[in-house]
Write a protein that holds these residues in place. Structure first.
Motif, PDB file in Angstrom:
ATOM      1  N   GLN A  66      53.162   9.163 -21.870  1.00  0.00           N
ATOM      2  CA  GLN A  66      53.603   9.781 -23.111  1.00  0.00           C
ATOM      3  C   GLN A  66      54.711  10.801 -22.864  1.00  0.00           C
ATOM      4  N   GLU A  67      54.534  11.643 -21.861  1.00  0.00           N
ATOM      5  CA  GLU A  67      55.570  12.625 -21.522  1.00  0.00           C
ATOM      6  C   GLU A  67      56.857  11.923 -21.102  1.00  0.00           C
ATOM      7  N   PHE A  68      56.702  10.862 -20.348  1.00  0.00           N
ATOM      8  CA  PHE A  68      57.834  10.055 -19.887  1.00  0.00           C
ATOM      9  C   PHE A  68      58.647   9.555 -21.084  1.00  0.00           C
ATOM     10  N   LEU A  69      57.944   8.965 -22.051  1.00  0.00           N
ATOM     11  CA  LEU A  69      58.626   8.365 -23.196  1.00  0.00           C
ATOM     12  C   LEU A  69      59.326   9.403 -24.067  1.00  0.00           C
ATOM     13  N   GLU A  70      58.823  10.626 -24.064  1.00  0.00           N
ATOM     14  CA  GLU A  70      59.470  11.692 -24.833  1.00  0.00           C
ATOM     15  C   GLU A  70      60.752  12.179 -24.158  1.00  0.00           C
ATOM     16  N   LYS A  71      60.774  12.164 -22.836  1.00  0.00           N
ATOM     17  CA  LYS A  71      61.926  12.696 -22.100  1.00  0.00           C
ATOM     18  C   LYS A  71      63.086  11.711 -22.003  1.00  0.00           C
ATOM     19  N   VAL A  72      62.779  10.442 -21.775  1.00  0.00           N
ATOM     20  CA  VAL A  72      63.819   9.456 -21.449  1.00  0.00           C
ATOM     21  C   VAL A  72      64.957   9.404 -22.470  1.00  0.00           C
ATOM     22  N   PRO A  73      64.691   9.388 -23.786  1.00  0.00           N
ATOM     23  CA  PRO A  73      65.811   9.301 -24.738  1.00  0.00           C
ATOM     24  C   PRO A  73      66.740  10.505 -24.704  1.00  0.00           C
ATOM     25  N   GLN A  74      66.289  11.617 -24.138  1.00  0.00           N
ATOM     26  CA  GLN A  74      67.096  12.841 -24.116  1.00  0.00           C
ATOM     27  C   GLN A  74      67.950  12.970 -22.858  1.00  0.00           C
ATOM     28  N   LEU A  75      67.866  11.970 -21.978  1.00  0.00           N
ATOM     29  CA  LEU A  75      68.533  12.084 -20.679  1.00  0.00           C
ATOM     30  C   LEU A  75      69.443  10.892 -20.426  1.00  0.00           C
ATOM     31  N   PRO A  76      70.413  11.023 -19.515  1.00  0.00           N
ATOM     32  CA  PRO A  76      71.377   9.940 -19.256  1.00  0.00           C
ATOM     33  C   PRO A  76      70.695   8.653 -18.805  1.00  0.00           C
TER      34      PRO A  76
END
Length: 243
Positions: A66-76
């Motif tokens: 869940q944490e992974f999926l929240e971060k990925v769209p915000q990063l290159p």
């Protein structure tokens, strides 16, 4: 201001880690570029990850889907993400569909999760996914991973029954107090020797993911190709306080 200071500390810590990796690689008789540093960013804010990205680092690891999926769209999207936590089979599809730049899953520890990942990769039509087989080298019940005696059977399944997965090597998590670290590393290296012999794989083509913040230099000296470093780069984990 505090956030900026924390980011600067993380960049400085990463550079120190890379210098230590460089020296450990030389002691092992290998080139520093043969060792991959996975910066384990669980519980850490996107801003700090981005600071390390801006400093040139590209490989990051996360433990929780869940944490992974929240971060990925915000990063290159050229980050090479590693999933290094225990993966539940019902989360495999969402992980694959939501993280197109997922480079590797390091924690395949049974046939069921291998099959779920294989089907998920096929379903989205991406290139084969690199995976490591996780081995429980310490014998602790709290640790995930196949027993060393079952390593060859699981590797065989991944290689011959999961065409959408690319077997890339072995991974272990040592004991938290590091008391048996050398023994754990030897066990994983022995597993690699057996796997490579069984499937005629050159050992240099079979990765060893072992070593974390407290023991990564020793792990490199014992032939690790992939070290997972969190707190030494980012500082202590920051779990939400319970209400």
């Amino acid at each position: 201001m505090i956030g900026a200071a924390m980011e600067g500390v993380a960049v400085s810590a990463l550079r120190t880690v890379l210098s230590r990796v460089h020296r450990a690689a030389e002691r092992s008789g290998r080139r520093p570029e043969q060792i991959r540093v996975v910066a384990v960013s669980k519980t850490k804010p996107v801003a700090v990850i981005k600071q390390l990205y801006d400093a040139g680092h590209r490989c990051f690891g996360e433990n929780y889907v869940q944490e992974f999926l929240e971060k990925v769209p915000q990063l290159p999207d050229d980050i090479k993400w590693h999933f290094i936590g225990h993966l539940q089979s019902n989360k495999a599809k969402s992980l694959l569909t939501s993280v197109p730049n997922l480079d590797m899953v390091e924690t395949v520890d049974n046939v069921k999760i291998a099959n779920f990942l294989d089907r998920a990769v096929a379903g989205i039509g991406r290139d084969p996914l690199k995976v490591l087989v996780q081995v429980n080298t310490s014998g602790e019940e709290s640790k995930s991973g196949v027993e060393p005696s079952g390593c060859i059977d699981l590797v065989k399944h991944v290689k011959f029954e999961c065409p959408n997965l690319l077997f890339s090597g072995l991974m272990t998590i040592g004991m938290l107090d590091y008391t048996s670290t050398p023994e754990n590393f030897r066990t994983l290296a022995n597993c690699r020797a057996e796997v490579c012999k069984a499937f005629d794989i050159p050992e240099e083509q079979c990765e060893l993911s072992m070593g974390m913040s407290g023991d990564f230099e020793l792990a490199i000296e014992k032939d690790s190709t992939n070290v997972r470093i969190g707190s030494t780069i980012f500082g202590p984990r920051e779990y939400p306080k319970k209400q």
